[in-house]
Design a protein around this motif. Structure first.
Motif, PDB file in Angstrom:
ATOM      1  N   PRO A  86      17.597 -20.166  17.996  1.00  0.00           N
ATOM      2  CA  PRO A  86      17.686 -21.619  18.135  1.00  0.00           C
ATOM      3  C   PRO A  86      19.122 -22.108  18.272  1.00  0.00           C
ATOM      4  O   PRO A  86      19.358 -23.307  18.446  1.00  0.00           O
ATOM      5  N   GLY A  87      20.088 -21.192  18.146  1.00  0.00           N
ATOM      6  CA  GLY A  87      21.500 -21.576  18.248  1.00  0.00           C
ATOM      7  C   GLY A  87      22.239 -21.314  16.953  1.00  0.00           C
ATOM      8  O   GLY A  87      21.872 -20.445  16.166  1.00  0.00           O
ATOM      9  N   GLY A  88      23.283 -22.066  16.724  1.00  0.00           N
ATOM     10  CA  GLY A  88      24.096 -21.875  15.524  1.00  0.00           C
ATOM     11  C   GLY A  88      25.327 -22.749  15.591  1.00  0.00           C
ATOM     12  O   GLY A  88      25.280 -23.879  16.096  1.00  0.00           O
ATOM     13  N   THR A  89      26.456 -22.243  15.129  1.00  0.00           N
ATOM     14  CA  THR A  89      27.686 -23.016  15.205  1.00  0.00           C
ATOM     15  C   THR A  89      28.196 -23.029  16.644  1.00  0.00           C
ATOM     16  O   THR A  89      28.038 -22.046  17.376  1.00  0.00           O
ATOM     17  N   THR A  90      28.790 -24.117  17.035  1.00  0.00           N
ATOM     18  CA  THR A  90      29.304 -24.225  18.396  1.00  0.00           C
ATOM     19  C   THR A  90      30.418 -23.211  18.640  1.00  0.00           C
ATOM     20  O   THR A  90      30.462 -22.553  19.685  1.00  0.00           O
ATOM     21  N   THR A  91      31.295 -23.057  17.680  1.00  0.00           N
ATOM     22  CA  THR A  91      32.382 -22.090  17.832  1.00  0.00           C
ATOM     23  C   THR A  91      31.852 -20.667  17.868  1.00  0.00           C
ATOM     24  O   THR A  91      32.332 -19.827  18.648  1.00  0.00           O
ATOM     25  N   GLY A  92      30.854 -20.362  17.034  1.00  0.00           N
ATOM     26  CA  GLY A  92      30.251 -19.033  17.049  1.00  0.00           C
ATOM     27  C   GLY A  92      29.616 -18.716  18.387  1.00  0.00           C
ATOM     28  O   GLY A  92      29.753 -17.610  18.916  1.00  0.00           O
ATOM     29  N   ALA A  93      28.908 -19.703  18.955  1.00  0.00           N
ATOM     30  CA  ALA A  93      28.290 -19.515  20.265  1.00  0.00           C
ATOM     31  C   ALA A  93      29.358 -19.332  21.342  1.00  0.00           C
ATOM     32  O   ALA A  93      29.186 -18.541  22.278  1.00  0.00           O
ATOM     33  N   GLU A  94      30.470 -20.052  21.213  1.00  0.00           N
ATOM     34  CA  GLU A  94      31.564 -19.919  22.178  1.00  0.00           C
ATOM     35  C   GLU A  94      32.164 -18.517  22.129  1.00  0.00           C
ATOM     36  O   GLU A  94      32.407 -17.896  23.169  1.00  0.00           O
ATOM     37  N   ARG A  95      32.389 -18.006  20.914  1.00  0.00           N
ATOM     38  CA  ARG A  95      32.950 -16.654  20.783  1.00  0.00           C
ATOM     39  C   ARG A  95      32.013 -15.614  21.382  1.00  0.00           C
ATOM     40  O   ARG A  95      32.456 -14.698  22.095  1.00  0.00           O
ATOM     41  N   LEU A  96      30.716 -15.763  21.102  1.00  0.00           N
ATOM     42  CA  LEU A  96      29.757 -14.803  21.638  1.00  0.00           C
ATOM     43  C   LEU A  96      29.693 -14.895  23.154  1.00  0.00           C
ATOM     44  O   LEU A  96      29.659 -13.867  23.851  1.00  0.00           O
ATOM     45  N   HIS A  97      29.676 -16.116  23.693  1.00  0.00           N
ATOM     46  CA  HIS A  97      29.630 -16.307  25.144  1.00  0.00           C
ATOM     47  C   HIS A  97      30.836 -15.655  25.813  1.00  0.00           C
ATOM     48  O   HIS A  97      30.682 -14.938  26.819  1.00  0.00           O
ATOM     49  N   ASP A  98      32.016 -15.876  25.267  1.00  0.00           N
ATOM     50  CA  ASP A  98      33.229 -15.313  25.868  1.00  0.00           C
ATOM     51  C   ASP A  98      33.198 -13.784  25.856  1.00  0.00           C
ATOM     52  O   ASP A  98      33.592 -13.138  26.839  1.00  0.00           O
ATOM     53  N   GLU A  99      32.723 -13.192  24.761  1.00  0.00           N
ATOM     54  CA  GLU A  99      32.661 -11.738  24.680  1.00  0.00           C
ATOM     55  C   GLU A  99      31.611 -11.186  25.647  1.00  0.00           C
ATOM     56  O   GLU A  99      31.804 -10.126  26.262  1.00  0.00           O
ATOM     57  N   LEU A 100      30.501 -11.897  25.795  1.00  0.00           N
ATOM     58  CA  LEU A 100      29.470 -11.466  26.742  1.00  0.00           C
ATOM     59  C   LEU A 100      29.962 -11.565  28.182  1.00  0.00           C
ATOM     60  O   LEU A 100      29.612 -10.738  29.030  1.00  0.00           O
ATOM     61  N   ARG A 101      30.789 -12.556  28.470  1.00  0.00           N
ATOM     62  CA  ARG A 101      31.340 -12.669  29.823  1.00  0.00           C
ATOM     63  C   ARG A 101      32.297 -11.501  30.111  1.00  0.00           C
ATOM     64  O   ARG A 101      32.337 -10.994  31.234  1.00  0.00           O
ATOM     65  N   ARG A 102      33.050 -11.081  29.100  1.00  0.00           N
ATOM     66  CA  ARG A 102      33.912  -9.914  29.291  1.00  0.00           C
ATOM     67  C   ARG A 102      33.060  -8.661  29.516  1.00  0.00           C
ATOM     68  O   ARG A 102      33.426  -7.791  30.315  1.00  0.00           O
ATOM     69  N   LEU A 103      31.941  -8.586  28.829  1.00  0.00           N
ATOM     70  CA  LEU A 103      31.026  -7.463  29.042  1.00  0.00           C
ATOM     71  C   LEU A 103      30.448  -7.500  30.449  1.00  0.00           C
ATOM     72  O   LEU A 103      30.372  -6.461  31.133  1.00  0.00           O
ATOM     73  N   ALA A 104      30.054  -8.690  30.919  1.00  0.00           N
ATOM     74  CA  ALA A 104      29.456  -8.827  32.252  1.00  0.00           C
ATOM     75  C   ALA A 104      30.448  -8.507  33.361  1.00  0.00           C
ATOM     76  O   ALA A 104      30.046  -8.181  34.480  1.00  0.00           O
ATOM     77  N   ALA A 105      31.738  -8.577  33.067  1.00  0.00           N
ATOM     78  CA  ALA A 105      32.741  -8.204  34.064  1.00  0.00           C
ATOM     79  C   ALA A 105      32.799  -6.696  34.250  1.00  0.00           C
ATOM     80  O   ALA A 105      33.315  -6.211  35.266  1.00  0.00           O
ATOM     81  N   LYS A 106      32.253  -5.937  33.287  1.00  0.00           N
ATOM     82  CA  LYS A 106      32.299  -4.479  33.341  1.00  0.00           C
ATOM     83  C   LYS A 106      30.993  -3.867  33.835  1.00  0.00           C
ATOM     84  O   LYS A 106      30.996  -2.821  34.464  1.00  0.00           O
ATOM     85  N   LYS A 107      29.859  -4.504  33.504  1.00  0.00           N
ATOM     86  CA  LYS A 107      28.556  -3.962  33.896  1.00  0.00           C
ATOM     87  C   LYS A 107      27.533  -5.086  33.948  1.00  0.00           C
ATOM     88  O   LYS A 107      27.714  -6.137  33.305  1.00  0.00           O
ATOM     89  N   PRO A 108      26.471  -4.923  34.749  1.00  0.00           N
ATOM     90  CA  PRO A 108      25.498  -6.008  34.921  1.00  0.00           C
ATOM     91  C   PRO A 108      24.762  -6.344  33.625  1.00  0.00           C
ATOM     92  O   PRO A 108      24.402  -5.454  32.854  1.00  0.00           O
ATOM     93  N   VAL A 109      24.580  -7.642  33.409  1.00  0.00           N
ATOM     94  CA  VAL A 109      23.902  -8.138  32.208  1.00  0.00           C
ATOM     95  C   VAL A 109      22.787  -9.092  32.634  1.00  0.00           C
ATOM     96  O   VAL A 109      23.025 -10.022  33.402  1.00  0.00           O
ATOM     97  N   VAL A 110      21.591  -8.857  32.134  1.00  0.00           N
ATOM     98  CA  VAL A 110      20.479  -9.762  32.391  1.00  0.00           C
ATOM     99  C   VAL A 110      19.926 -10.224  31.046  1.00  0.00           C
ATOM    100  O   VAL A 110      19.713  -9.415  30.140  1.00  0.00           O
ATOM    101  N   ALA A 111      19.747 -11.531  30.900  1.00  0.00           N
ATOM    102  CA  ALA A 111      19.203 -12.088  29.665  1.00  0.00           C
ATOM    103  C   ALA A 111      17.686 -12.157  29.770  1.00  0.00           C
ATOM    104  O   ALA A 111      17.145 -12.573  30.802  1.00  0.00           O
ATOM    105  N   VAL A 112      17.016 -11.758  28.709  1.00  0.00           N
ATOM    106  CA  VAL A 112      15.559 -11.853  28.627  1.00  0.00           C
ATOM    107  C   VAL A 112      15.231 -12.731  27.425  1.00  0.00           C
ATOM    108  O   VAL A 112      15.523 -12.370  26.280  1.00  0.00           O
ATOM    109  N   VAL A 113      14.661 -13.903  27.678  1.00  0.00           N
ATOM    110  CA  VAL A 113      14.379 -14.861  26.615  1.00  0.00           C
ATOM    111  C   VAL A 113      13.007 -14.566  26.022  1.00  0.00           C
ATOM    112  O   VAL A 113      12.025 -14.409  26.739  1.00  0.00           O
ATOM    113  N   GLY A 114      12.961 -14.505  24.692  1.00  0.00           N
ATOM    114  CA  GLY A 114      11.701 -14.340  23.994  1.00  0.00           C
ATOM    115  C   GLY A 114      11.051 -15.692  23.766  1.00  0.00           C
ATOM    116  O   GLY A 114      10.711 -16.409  24.704  1.00  0.00           O
ATOM    117  N   THR A 115      10.921 -16.089  22.516  1.00  0.00           N
ATOM    118  CA  THR A 115      10.320 -17.389  22.205  1.00  0.00           C
ATOM    119  C   THR A 115      11.272 -18.530  22.521  1.00  0.00           C
ATOM    120  O   THR A 115      10.855 -19.572  23.022  1.00  0.00           O
TER     121      THR A 115
END
Length: 325
Positions: free
Chosen positions: A93-122
């Protein structure tokens, strides 16, 4: 004919030495096996699964705080040559805005190295959706909930309660906006305006992120940024998701669009630390479930969730399901 006494003593010494070396060898092999399992053994296919090419499954669930363990895990996947692609399994459902920002930035660095696809559950709402849009593609089930693009700042005001019990908080502070709001007195208009400015700034950042990552124009952005959640079926024409489906469709997309080798195993990558911030509560819930005490297990899980949400400070990007009156 009896054997010499010295010979029997030497045989006993030799057997003791051999036993000691056997124990040391078994101990060393066990330690090595445990070390390998700790490094590679959390995959669903066993300890050796990460030693060969595979698709890494990274789960983002519950409240997002941008904790170091999760960020380090994302980095590890990016540095692992055997992880050919990433399935980002989101149910949050989300969380802290800063926490989400940190996770987003790290995931973008990961996506620059290899393909990433998000699969949404509920659910991938608010900070959960911030994580989802870090991926190259978003796949969601038709009834998955996505969106809740917005931020909020909540605080309790117990001033009337304190008046009823005859308690008054005395405060000496350097300026009117210091420690405002404090929850012990009505919020001044000046303090409310300052908080509203914080919320507006984070909201503009969130909208800009969605506009950039989902390639929306201003009119398209306005349709999805009023704070509501959408089903994936509703979100598909609104460009909030790219594809209706689940992991099967996500893997097919990786193979077709990103050239990932076919029929690679999917391996779960998990945090190294089994006991996390609320691990004791989770462990107790697991024991209760194993003993067949389902009601107690569910109650403990609810306690952990409520406690975790209660620790969120500052501006948060989180979706809260409406509760019955």
């Amino acid at each position: 004919m009896s054997l010499p006494h010295d010979y029997l003593i030497d045989r006993r010494r030799l057997r003791r030495k051999l036993s000691l070396w056997r124990i040391l060898a078994i101990g060393g092999a066990t330690a090595a096996a445990l070390a390998l399992f700790a490094r590679y053994g959390d995959g669903a296919l066993g300890p050796a699964a990460k030693l060969s090419p595979h698709i890494a499954r990274l789960s983002v669930s519950g409240i997002i705080t941008g904790d170091k363990e999760t960020l380090d895990l994302v980095k590890s996947i990016g540095e692992d040559a055997k992880a050919s692609a990433v399935l980002l399994a989101i149910d949050s459902p989300g969380g802290t805005t800063t926490g989400a920002e940190r996770l987003h930035d790290e995931l973008r660095r990961l996506a620059a190295k290899k393909p990433v696809v998000a699969v949404v559950g509920t659910l991938a709402a608010s900070g959960g959706y911030i994580a989802a849009i870090a991926a190259d593609e978003i796949v969601a089930h038709g009834n998955s909930l996505v969106g809740s693009i917005g931020v909020l700042f909540q605080f309790p005001n117990v001033g009337k309660l304190l008046d009823n019990v005859g308690v008054q908080m005395e405060t000496v502070k350097s300026s009117p906006l210091k420690a405002a709001p404090n929850g012990f007195e009505p919020t001044s208009e000046e303090a409310r305006a300052a908080i509203a400015a914080l919320v507006a700034d984070s909201y503009d950042w969130f909208k800009g992120l969605v506009k950039e990552r989902r390639k929306l124009d201003d009119s398209e952005l306005a349709k999805v940024t009023d704070g509501r959640v959408f089903t994936a079926r509703q979100g598909l024409p609104l460009k909030l998701v790219d594809l209706i489906g689940g992991e099967r469709e996500a893997i097919e997309w990786l193979e077709t669009e990103k050239g990932v080798a076919k029929r690679l195993p999917v391996v779960d990558w998990k945090k190294k630390n089994a006991i996390e911030r609320f691990g004791l509560v989770d462990s107790a819930a697991g024991v209760a479930a194993a003993l067949g005490l389902d009601a107690l297990a569910q109650a403990l899980q609810r306690v952990g969730t409520v406690a975790e949400r209660g620790l969120l400070d500052g501006v948060v990007a989180i979706w809260q399901a409406p509760t019955p009156d």
